[in-house]
Design a protein around this motif. Sequence first.
Motif, short mmCIF file in Angstrom:
data_model
loop_
_atom_site.label_atom_id
_atom_site.label_comp_id
_atom_site.label_asym_id
_atom_site.label_seq_id
_atom_site.Cartn_x
_atom_site.Cartn_y
_atom_site.Cartn_z
N ILE A 136 34.62 -4.67 99.92
CA ILE A 136 35.52 -3.56 99.62
C ILE A 136 35.23 -2.31 100.43
O ILE A 136 35.91 -1.30 100.28
CB ILE A 136 35.46 -3.18 98.11
CG1 ILE A 136 34.05 -2.77 97.71
CG2 ILE A 136 36.02 -4.29 97.25
CD1 ILE A 136 33.96 -2.17 96.32
N CYS A 137 34.21 -2.35 101.29
CA CYS A 137 33.89 -1.12 101.99
C CYS A 137 33.28 -1.38 103.36
O CYS A 137 32.96 -2.51 103.70
CB CYS A 137 32.96 -0.25 101.16
SG CYS A 137 31.24 -0.78 101.18
N LYS B 27 38.22 0.89 101.00
CA LYS B 27 39.68 0.76 101.13
C LYS B 27 40.22 0.35 99.77
O LYS B 27 39.89 -0.71 99.25
CB LYS B 27 40.05 -0.29 102.17
CG LYS B 27 41.55 -0.56 102.22
CD LYS B 27 42.05 -0.57 103.61
CE LYS B 27 43.49 -0.98 103.78
NZ LYS B 27 44.49 -0.37 103.01
N GLU B 28 40.99 1.21 99.18
CA GLU B 28 41.62 0.95 97.89
C GLU B 28 42.94 0.22 98.17
O GLU B 28 43.90 0.82 98.64
CB GLU B 28 41.86 2.26 97.15
CG GLU B 28 42.42 2.12 95.76
CD GLU B 28 41.46 1.43 94.82
OE1 GLU B 28 41.90 0.42 94.23
OE2 GLU B 28 40.32 1.86 94.69
N ARG B 29 42.95 -1.06 97.90
CA ARG B 29 44.11 -1.89 98.25
C ARG B 29 45.36 -1.53 97.46
O ARG B 29 46.46 -1.56 97.98
CB ARG B 29 43.76 -3.36 98.06
CG ARG B 29 42.78 -3.84 99.10
CD ARG B 29 42.45 -5.33 98.93
NE ARG B 29 41.52 -5.76 99.95
CZ ARG B 29 40.21 -5.82 99.79
NH1 ARG B 29 39.67 -5.48 98.63
NH2 ARG B 29 39.42 -6.22 100.76
N GLU B 30 45.17 -1.19 96.20
CA GLU B 30 46.34 -0.88 95.35
C GLU B 30 47.16 0.29 95.89
O GLU B 30 48.37 0.26 95.89
CB GLU B 30 45.89 -0.55 93.92
CG GLU B 30 45.47 -1.74 93.12
CD GLU B 30 45.04 -1.34 91.72
OE1 GLU B 30 45.62 -0.39 91.16
OE2 GLU B 30 44.12 -1.99 91.19
N HIS B 31 46.46 1.33 96.32
CA HIS B 31 47.14 2.56 96.74
C HIS B 31 47.09 2.75 98.25
O HIS B 31 47.55 3.78 98.74
CB HIS B 31 46.52 3.78 96.05
CG HIS B 31 46.44 3.63 94.56
ND1 HIS B 31 47.55 3.60 93.76
CD2 HIS B 31 45.38 3.46 93.74
CE1 HIS B 31 47.19 3.44 92.49
NE2 HIS B 31 45.87 3.35 92.45
N ALA C 4 38.45 11.15 96.76
CA ALA C 4 39.58 10.26 96.54
C ALA C 4 40.76 11.05 95.99
O ALA C 4 40.58 12.15 95.46
CB ALA C 4 39.19 9.16 95.55
N ASN D 133 36.94 4.52 88.74
CA ASN D 133 36.60 3.11 88.95
C ASN D 133 35.43 2.95 89.89
O ASN D 133 34.60 2.06 89.71
CB ASN D 133 37.81 2.34 89.48
CG ASN D 133 38.89 2.18 88.44
OD1 ASN D 133 38.61 2.25 87.24
ND2 ASN D 133 40.11 2.00 88.88
N LYS D 134 35.37 3.78 90.91
CA LYS D 134 34.30 3.66 91.90
C LYS D 134 32.95 4.07 91.31
O LYS D 134 31.94 3.41 91.54
CB LYS D 134 34.61 4.49 93.15
CG LYS D 134 35.87 4.05 93.86
CD LYS D 134 35.83 2.59 94.24
CE LYS D 134 37.14 2.13 94.83
NZ LYS D 134 37.74 1.01 94.19
#
Length: 164
Positions: free
Chosen positions: A62-63, A121-125, A143, A149-150
């Motif tokens: 995720i990063c 990288k926040e996939r949702e947004h 953010a 969440n992080k």
Amino acid sequence: MKKFFKVFQKEKDIVAIEYTVEDQKNYFNFVKSQTKQNMRQVIITSEIMLEILKKSILEKNICKINSIKFAEEDNELDEEINLYIKDINDNKENLKKLFAKLECISNSSSIDIEEIEIIVKEREHDEFIKIKIWVNGITEIDAKDNGENKIKYILEVIKSKLES
């Protein structure tokens, strides 16, 4: 929007207390006020930082690592680490070399990791979130949202490492 947190332990729980601009003006009073509430500071050791990197990159993917800073100045080491970081996207083998080097440093020398910075990288947004973690337990999350969440994910990794 940048938000700062300070990581504490209360009994068996690991919690992040928001660390405001006002709190930053007097760090010791902030820590003292949390201590009065039966909180203990959590030091984010090199071992814990490596665990955060491993779980975020290898397991969750995720990063990416933006930077790693050491407590002691060592230009040769900094150059070597920065080369690995720079080339991780081109060659995943460098990720293994980076972790091997960091584990070796962590286990066999007095050079500690002082700070890591990762980009998530926040996939949702479809947004990028910058997270910095310092050895003293202060965490910065930059953010669009509040980064809840992080910070929860980071606290879970810290707790699992402290329990092991």
